[in-house]
Design a protein around this motif. Sequence first.
Motif, PDB file in Angstrom:
ATOM      1  N   MET A  16      45.122  41.531  39.040  1.00 49.73           N
ATOM      2  CA  MET A  16      44.003  42.054  38.302  1.00 49.73           C
ATOM      3  C   MET A  16      43.726  43.478  38.787  1.00 49.73           C
ATOM      4  O   MET A  16      43.659  43.737  39.978  1.00 49.73           O
ATOM      5  CB  MET A  16      42.776  41.165  38.541  1.00 49.73           C
ATOM      6  CG  MET A  16      41.532  41.758  37.998  1.00 49.73           C
ATOM      7  SD  MET A  16      39.955  40.867  38.258  1.00 49.73           S
ATOM      8  CE  MET A  16      40.290  39.552  39.327  1.00 49.73           C
ATOM      9  N   ILE A  17      43.565  44.384  37.844  1.00 48.10           N
ATOM     10  CA  ILE A  17      43.208  45.760  38.165  1.00 48.10           C
ATOM     11  C   ILE A  17      41.806  45.994  37.624  1.00 48.10           C
ATOM     12  O   ILE A  17      41.550  45.817  36.438  1.00 48.10           O
ATOM     13  CB  ILE A  17      44.193  46.766  37.549  1.00 48.10           C
ATOM     14  CG1 ILE A  17      45.584  46.534  38.132  1.00 48.10           C
ATOM     15  CG2 ILE A  17      43.719  48.188  37.794  1.00 48.10           C
ATOM     16  CD1 ILE A  17      46.656  47.384  37.492  1.00 48.10           C
ATOM     17  N   VAL A  18      40.909  46.391  38.509  1.00 44.06           N
ATOM     18  CA  VAL A  18      39.523  46.653  38.132  1.00 44.06           C
ATOM     19  C   VAL A  18      39.242  48.111  38.453  1.00 44.06           C
ATOM     20  O   VAL A  18      39.495  48.560  39.569  1.00 44.06           O
ATOM     21  CB  VAL A  18      38.555  45.749  38.919  1.00 44.06           C
ATOM     22  CG1 VAL A  18      37.123  46.029  38.536  1.00 44.06           C
ATOM     23  CG2 VAL A  18      38.899  44.289  38.690  1.00 44.06           C
ATOM     24  N   SER A  19      38.733  48.851  37.481  1.00 50.49           N
ATOM     25  CA  SER A  19      38.472  50.267  37.728  1.00 50.49           C
ATOM     26  C   SER A  19      37.244  50.733  36.950  1.00 50.49           C
ATOM     27  O   SER A  19      36.858  50.124  35.957  1.00 50.49           O
ATOM     28  CB  SER A  19      39.689  51.107  37.347  1.00 50.49           C
ATOM     29  OG  SER A  19      39.951  50.987  35.972  1.00 50.49           O
ATOM     30  N   PRO A  20      36.622  51.815  37.406  1.00 48.06           N
ATOM     31  CA  PRO A  20      35.469  52.371  36.688  1.00 48.06           C
ATOM     32  C   PRO A  20      35.890  52.876  35.313  1.00 48.06           C
ATOM     33  O   PRO A  20      37.060  53.180  35.083  1.00 48.06           O
ATOM     34  CB  PRO A  20      35.039  53.551  37.565  1.00 48.06           C
ATOM     35  CG  PRO A  20      35.731  53.378  38.860  1.00 48.06           C
ATOM     36  CD  PRO A  20      36.953  52.571  38.599  1.00 48.06           C
ATOM     37  N   TYR A  21      34.927  52.975  34.415  1.00 54.07           N
ATOM     38  CA  TYR A  21      35.195  53.563  33.102  1.00 54.07           C
ATOM     39  C   TYR A  21      33.951  54.304  32.613  1.00 54.07           C
ATOM     40  O   TYR A  21      32.834  53.972  32.990  1.00 54.07           O
ATOM     41  CB  TYR A  21      35.641  52.508  32.095  1.00 54.07           C
ATOM     42  CG  TYR A  21      34.624  51.439  31.788  1.00 54.07           C
ATOM     43  CD1 TYR A  21      33.756  51.583  30.705  1.00 54.07           C
ATOM     44  CD2 TYR A  21      34.525  50.281  32.557  1.00 54.07           C
ATOM     45  CE1 TYR A  21      32.826  50.612  30.409  1.00 54.07           C
ATOM     46  CE2 TYR A  21      33.589  49.307  32.274  1.00 54.07           C
ATOM     47  CZ  TYR A  21      32.742  49.475  31.197  1.00 54.07           C
ATOM     48  OH  TYR A  21      31.807  48.509  30.909  1.00 54.07           O
ATOM     49  N   SER A  22      34.165  55.312  31.795  1.00 51.92           N
ATOM     50  CA  SER A  22      33.046  56.059  31.232  1.00 51.92           C
ATOM     51  C   SER A  22      32.704  55.489  29.858  1.00 51.92           C
ATOM     52  O   SER A  22      33.560  54.940  29.168  1.00 51.92           O
ATOM     53  CB  SER A  22      33.363  57.551  31.145  1.00 51.92           C
ATOM     54  OG  SER A  22      34.433  57.758  30.264  1.00 51.92           O
ATOM     55  N   SER A  23      31.443  55.653  29.495  1.00 51.28           N
ATOM     56  CA  SER A  23      30.974  55.117  28.227  1.00 51.28           C
ATOM     57  C   SER A  23      29.760  55.910  27.765  1.00 51.28           C
ATOM     58  O   SER A  23      29.041  56.493  28.577  1.00 51.28           O
ATOM     59  CB  SER A  23      30.586  53.650  28.418  1.00 51.28           C
ATOM     60  OG  SER A  23      30.064  53.110  27.231  1.00 51.28           O
TER      61      SER A  23
END
Length: 65
Positions: free
Chosen positions: A1-8
């Motif tokens: 599993m890869i978990v990363s920040p994201y912009s929105s």
Amino acid sequence: MIVSPYSSACYNFKRTVNGEKEKITVIIVPIKIEENGKTAKISWACSMGQECAFLDCRYAHKKPE
């Protein structure tokens, strides 16, 4: 599993409880990952959560004074 920040885009950002809603860009980041066997629980936070007073947002921290 890869978990990363994201912009929105956030269309409900409020600087004060009685203030107008604004559209801003936020970063949603993982702050805690708990693994239990084959499942994982991920807790998220918003980069503007400390500044937001939109009461229906799970990330907002400002409360009515």
